[in-house]
Write a protein that holds these residues in place. Structure first.
Motif, PDB file in Angstrom:
ATOM      1  N   SER A  32       0.811  -1.217   0.000  1.00  0.00           N
ATOM      2  CA  SER A  32       0.000   0.000   0.000  1.00  0.00           C
ATOM      3  C   SER A  32       0.847   1.271   0.000  1.00  0.00           C
ATOM      4  O   SER A  32       0.437   2.293  -0.540  1.00  0.00           O
ATOM      5  CB  SER A  32      -0.959   0.008   1.184  1.00  0.00           C
ATOM      6  N   ASP A  33       2.044   1.209   0.582  1.00  0.00           N
ATOM      7  CA  ASP A  33       2.881   2.402   0.619  1.00  0.00           C
ATOM      8  C   ASP A  33       3.744   2.574  -0.634  1.00  0.00           C
ATOM      9  O   ASP A  33       4.423   3.580  -0.775  1.00  0.00           O
ATOM     10  CB  ASP A  33       3.728   2.447   1.888  1.00  0.00           C
ATOM     11  N   GLU A  34       3.734   1.610  -1.555  1.00  0.00           N
ATOM     12  CA  GLU A  34       4.408   1.716  -2.849  1.00  0.00           C
ATOM     13  C   GLU A  34       3.488   1.143  -3.929  1.00  0.00           C
ATOM     14  O   GLU A  34       3.783   0.105  -4.526  1.00  0.00           O
ATOM     15  CB  GLU A  34       5.743   0.984  -2.840  1.00  0.00           C
ATOM     16  N   PRO A  35       2.366   1.797  -4.190  1.00  0.00           N
ATOM     17  CA  PRO A  35       1.341   1.228  -5.067  1.00  0.00           C
ATOM     18  C   PRO A  35       1.741   1.081  -6.531  1.00  0.00           C
ATOM     19  O   PRO A  35       1.071   0.360  -7.276  1.00  0.00           O
ATOM     20  CB  PRO A  35       0.170   2.200  -4.913  1.00  0.00           C
ATOM     21  N   ASP A  36       2.831   1.720  -6.959  1.00  0.00           N
ATOM     22  CA  ASP A  36       3.242   1.600  -8.357  1.00  0.00           C
ATOM     23  C   ASP A  36       4.049   0.332  -8.637  1.00  0.00           C
ATOM     24  O   ASP A  36       4.279  -0.011  -9.794  1.00  0.00           O
ATOM     25  CB  ASP A  36       4.052   2.821  -8.784  1.00  0.00           C
ATOM     26  N   VAL A  37       4.494  -0.359  -7.579  1.00  0.00           N
ATOM     27  CA  VAL A  37       5.251  -1.606  -7.742  1.00  0.00           C
ATOM     28  C   VAL A  37       4.267  -2.763  -7.586  1.00  0.00           C
ATOM     29  O   VAL A  37       3.730  -2.985  -6.502  1.00  0.00           O
ATOM     30  CB  VAL A  37       6.385  -1.711  -6.698  1.00  0.00           C
ATOM     31  N   VAL A  38       4.022  -3.478  -8.673  1.00  0.00           N
ATOM     32  CA  VAL A  38       3.019  -4.545  -8.685  1.00  0.00           C
ATOM     33  C   VAL A  38       3.664  -5.839  -9.157  1.00  0.00           C
ATOM     34  O   VAL A  38       4.389  -5.862 -10.153  1.00  0.00           O
ATOM     35  CB  VAL A  38       1.837  -4.179  -9.618  1.00  0.00           C
ATOM     36  N   VAL A  39       3.408  -6.913  -8.433  1.00  0.00           N
ATOM     37  CA  VAL A  39       3.858  -8.249  -8.811  1.00  0.00           C
ATOM     38  C   VAL A  39       2.650  -9.006  -9.345  1.00  0.00           C
ATOM     39  O   VAL A  39       1.576  -8.980  -8.737  1.00  0.00           O
ATOM     40  CB  VAL A  39       4.461  -9.000  -7.599  1.00  0.00           C
ATOM     41  N   ARG A  40       2.818  -9.663 -10.478  1.00  0.00           N
ATOM     42  CA  ARG A  40       1.738 -10.452 -11.070  1.00  0.00           C
ATOM     43  C   ARG A  40       2.103 -11.921 -10.953  1.00  0.00           C
ATOM     44  O   ARG A  40       3.233 -12.315 -11.244  1.00  0.00           O
ATOM     45  CB  ARG A  40       1.556 -10.083 -12.537  1.00  0.00           C
ATOM     46  N   THR A  41       1.163 -12.739 -10.507  1.00  0.00           N
ATOM     47  CA  THR A  41       1.392 -14.171 -10.368  1.00  0.00           C
ATOM     48  C   THR A  41       0.111 -14.921 -10.715  1.00  0.00           C
ATOM     49  O   THR A  41      -0.902 -14.319 -11.028  1.00  0.00           O
ATOM     50  CB  THR A  41       1.893 -14.512  -8.945  1.00  0.00           C
ATOM     51  N   THR A  42       0.187 -16.235 -10.650  1.00  0.00           N
ATOM     52  CA  THR A  42      -0.990 -17.057 -10.920  1.00  0.00           C
ATOM     53  C   THR A  42      -1.650 -17.447  -9.602  1.00  0.00           C
ATOM     54  O   THR A  42      -1.035 -17.383  -8.533  1.00  0.00           O
ATOM     55  CB  THR A  42      -0.609 -18.342 -11.673  1.00  0.00           C
ATOM     56  N   ARG A  43      -2.879 -17.874  -9.694  1.00  0.00           N
ATOM     57  CA  ARG A  43      -3.576 -18.352  -8.497  1.00  0.00           C
ATOM     58  C   ARG A  43      -2.853 -19.568  -7.915  1.00  0.00           C
ATOM     59  O   ARG A  43      -2.755 -19.716  -6.696  1.00  0.00           O
ATOM     60  CB  ARG A  43      -5.022 -18.706  -8.830  1.00  0.00           C
ATOM     61  N   ALA A  44      -2.343 -20.442  -8.776  1.00  0.00           N
ATOM     62  CA  ALA A  44      -1.633 -21.643  -8.307  1.00  0.00           C
ATOM     63  C   ALA A  44      -0.367 -21.267  -7.549  1.00  0.00           C
ATOM     64  O   ALA A  44      -0.069 -21.850  -6.493  1.00  0.00           O
ATOM     65  CB  ALA A  44      -1.295 -22.552  -9.489  1.00  0.00           C
ATOM     66  N   ASN A  45       0.391 -20.299  -8.052  1.00  0.00           N
ATOM     67  CA  ASN A  45       1.606 -19.868  -7.350  1.00  0.00           C
ATOM     68  C   ASN A  45       1.268 -19.213  -6.024  1.00  0.00           C
ATOM     69  O   ASN A  45       1.961 -19.430  -5.023  1.00  0.00           O
ATOM     70  CB  ASN A  45       2.415 -18.911  -8.214  1.00  0.00           C
ATOM     71  N   LEU A  46       0.222 -18.408  -5.976  1.00  0.00           N
ATOM     72  CA  LEU A  46      -0.188 -17.786  -4.717  1.00  0.00           C
ATOM     73  C   LEU A  46      -0.642 -18.847  -3.723  1.00  0.00           C
ATOM     74  O   LEU A  46      -0.297 -18.792  -2.541  1.00  0.00           O
ATOM     75  CB  LEU A  46      -1.298 -16.762  -4.952  1.00  0.00           C
ATOM     76  N   ALA A  47      -1.391 -19.848  -4.196  1.00  0.00           N
ATOM     77  CA  ALA A  47      -1.855 -20.926  -3.308  1.00  0.00           C
ATOM     78  C   ALA A  47      -0.665 -21.683  -2.723  1.00  0.00           C
ATOM     79  O   ALA A  47      -0.656 -22.013  -1.531  1.00  0.00           O
ATOM     80  CB  ALA A  47      -2.776 -21.873  -4.067  1.00  0.00           C
ATOM     81  N   ALA A  48       0.361 -21.948  -3.538  1.00  0.00           N
ATOM     82  CA  ALA A  48       1.546 -22.649  -3.048  1.00  0.00           C
ATOM     83  C   ALA A  48       2.284 -21.804  -2.006  1.00  0.00           C
ATOM     84  O   ALA A  48       2.725 -22.318  -0.973  1.00  0.00           O
ATOM     85  CB  ALA A  48       2.477 -22.984  -4.209  1.00  0.00           C
ATOM     86  N   PHE A  49       2.400 -20.508  -2.258  1.00  0.00           N
ATOM     87  CA  PHE A  49       3.053 -19.623  -1.302  1.00  0.00           C
ATOM     88  C   PHE A  49       2.282 -19.576   0.017  1.00  0.00           C
ATOM     89  O   PHE A  49       2.873 -19.692   1.099  1.00  0.00           O
ATOM     90  CB  PHE A  49       3.200 -18.215  -1.869  1.00  0.00           C
ATOM     91  N   LEU A  50       0.971 -19.424  -0.058  1.00  0.00           N
ATOM     92  CA  LEU A  50       0.165 -19.359   1.162  1.00  0.00           C
ATOM     93  C   LEU A  50       0.225 -20.664   1.952  1.00  0.00           C
ATOM     94  O   LEU A  50       0.277 -20.640   3.185  1.00  0.00           O
ATOM     95  CB  LEU A  50      -1.285 -19.006   0.822  1.00  0.00           C
ATOM     96  N   ALA A  51       0.253 -21.796   1.261  1.00  0.00           N
ATOM     97  CA  ALA A  51       0.377 -23.083   1.951  1.00  0.00           C
ATOM     98  C   ALA A  51       1.702 -23.157   2.694  1.00  0.00           C
ATOM     99  O   ALA A  51       1.762 -23.604   3.847  1.00  0.00           O
ATOM    100  CB  ALA A  51       0.243 -24.235   0.958  1.00  0.00           C
TER     101      ALA A  51
END
Length: 62
Positions: A32-51
């Motif tokens: 939120s404090d650097e809104p111009d820096v955005v990382v794009r990923t897939t739902r599968a990669n996010l699910a693996a990271f969260l697990a």
């Protein structure tokens, strides 16, 4: 394009939080404090990271 950013209820209200959005099937992540820096990923990669995070794999970074 109007992106609908979401943040966790565990985040601080004064900023310093991660925000996520879904656009065209991809997950976007930004701080939120650097809104111009955005990382794009897939739902599968996010699910693996969260697990991994739930399993404590990144606890030493805290």
């Amino acid at each position: 394009m109007d992106i609908q950013w979401r943040k966790s209820s565990y985040s601080e209200q004064a900023g310093n939080c991660l925000e996520l959005a879904v656009v065209d099937g991809h997950v976007l992540v930004r701080e939120s404090d650097e809104p111009d820096v955005v990382v794009r990923t897939t739902r599968a990669n996010l699910a693996a990271f969260l697990a991994g995070a739930k399993a404590g794999e990144f606890d030493e970074l805290l």
